[in-house]
Design a protein around this motif. Structure first.
Motif: not given
Length: 332
Positions: A235, A237, A284, A287-288
């Protein structure tokens, strides 16, 4: 406890990360740095010898890199040629470090099956119009506009390819413009601060309308640690602190905080292809992974940064005259 290899750890953002790790965790840190003009061993003074080790070397040297990667738990890759003006003058070092260096590290973490985090920039996305309400997200298409940002975009794509093709355990972060201690005086904020300290009028490119999204380097460091701890492999970020300011406002704030008239600066020749606006949407990450910035007040963070440069003139003075001579030769 883990042992982290931090590339470029004698540079601005890398050294702030090293200090942050040693102050806030029980990790050990090995720094690998080539000590180009942007690296400064003085930025690592006072670190605990039992938890910190410095290695002078090049991330594009596979022998040095392989030995170090084999002895650590994770690699945090800050090392980069990062100054836009320099990339316009001579792009080649940006290819050598940002592309070949990243490739060399990826091959080493692939062989040794180590965790890898790649530090990138919002400049890979190009720029936004000044009146555009949008901000960059993890889904914004890449549109780099300089040799610097294009080589950083290329290094990001290498990381993504090594994750997909070879299963490398990597994450990427793209951060907005950093400010804080240990930043080289060629960069915008420390250049203006040190000019005022020296009695030189600050210099503003063009009309100063270009907007940057500022984040304190300590907040960047805490975000990277959060991604190392809780980030999902593969991912990307985006790291930002909602700090959009145009360059004119920043210069005027620096002057005001330093007790000078807000208009005591000079307009100089604009940079070629100067990006208009950067803006980060870090939803992202927040919140993640539950990250939040601590330096929400830009004025206070900038005032603390000014105090650091006033107190640490011995750190920046040796490079100041050369930087100003270079800019003077370009009419900037």
């Amino acid at each position: 406890m883990a042992t982290l290899l931090v590339t470029g750890g004698a540079g601005f953002i890398g050294s702030n990360f090293v200090h942050h790790v040693l102050d806030h965790t029980d990790h050990e840190v090995v720094v690998l740095d080539k000590l180009t003009y942007a690296g400064n061993l003085a930025s690592l003074d006072g670190l605990p010898a039992g938890r910190f080790r410095f290695v002078h070397g090049d991330i594009a040297d596979p022998t040095v890199v392989d030995e170090l990667v084999g002895g650590v738990d994770a690699v945090v890759h800050y090392a980069a040629e990062s100054h836009n003006d320099n990339s316009l003058h001579d792009p080649r070092p940006f290819l050598d470090t940002n592309i070949i260096g990243t490739y060399t590290l990826l091959e080493a973490v692939r062989r040794h099956e180590k965790r890898f985090h790649h530090i990138s920039t919002d400049e890979v996305y190009g720029d936004l119009e000044l009146d555009d309400p949008a901000r960059f997200t993890e889904h914004t298409p890449y549109n780099p506009s300089s040799p610097y940002s294009s080589t950083k975009a290329g290094s990001d794509l290498l990381v993504r390819a090594w994750v997909r093709s070879f299963g490398v355990q990597a994450t990427i972060s793209n951060c907005s413009n950093n400010y804080g201690p240990y930043q080289h005086v060629e960069k915008f904020i420390p250049r203006q601060i040190t000019n005022v300290i020296r009695g030189i009028r600050p210099k503003l490119y063009g009309k100063g309308e270009n907007v940057r999204d500022w984040i304190h380097a300590d907040d960047h460091s805490s975000a990277v640690l959060t991604i190392l701890d809780r980030g999902v492999i593969g991912e990307t970020y985006l790291i930002g602190a909602d700090g959009e300011k145009n360059n004119k406002d920043v210069v005027e704030l620096i002057l005001t905080l330093m007790g000078q008239p807000a208009d005591a600066y000079d307009h100089v020749t604009d940079r070629a292809g100067h990006d208009l606006r950067y803006a980060i949407d870090s939803t992202k990450l927040r919140t993640d992974l539950g990250w939040t910035p601590q330096y929400s007040d830009f004025d206070a963070g900038l005032a603390a940064t000014i105090d650091w440069y006033r107190t640490n003139e011995a750190w920046w003075a040796p490079t100041k005259d050369g930087v100003e001579a270079f800019y003077a030769s370009k009419g900037q």
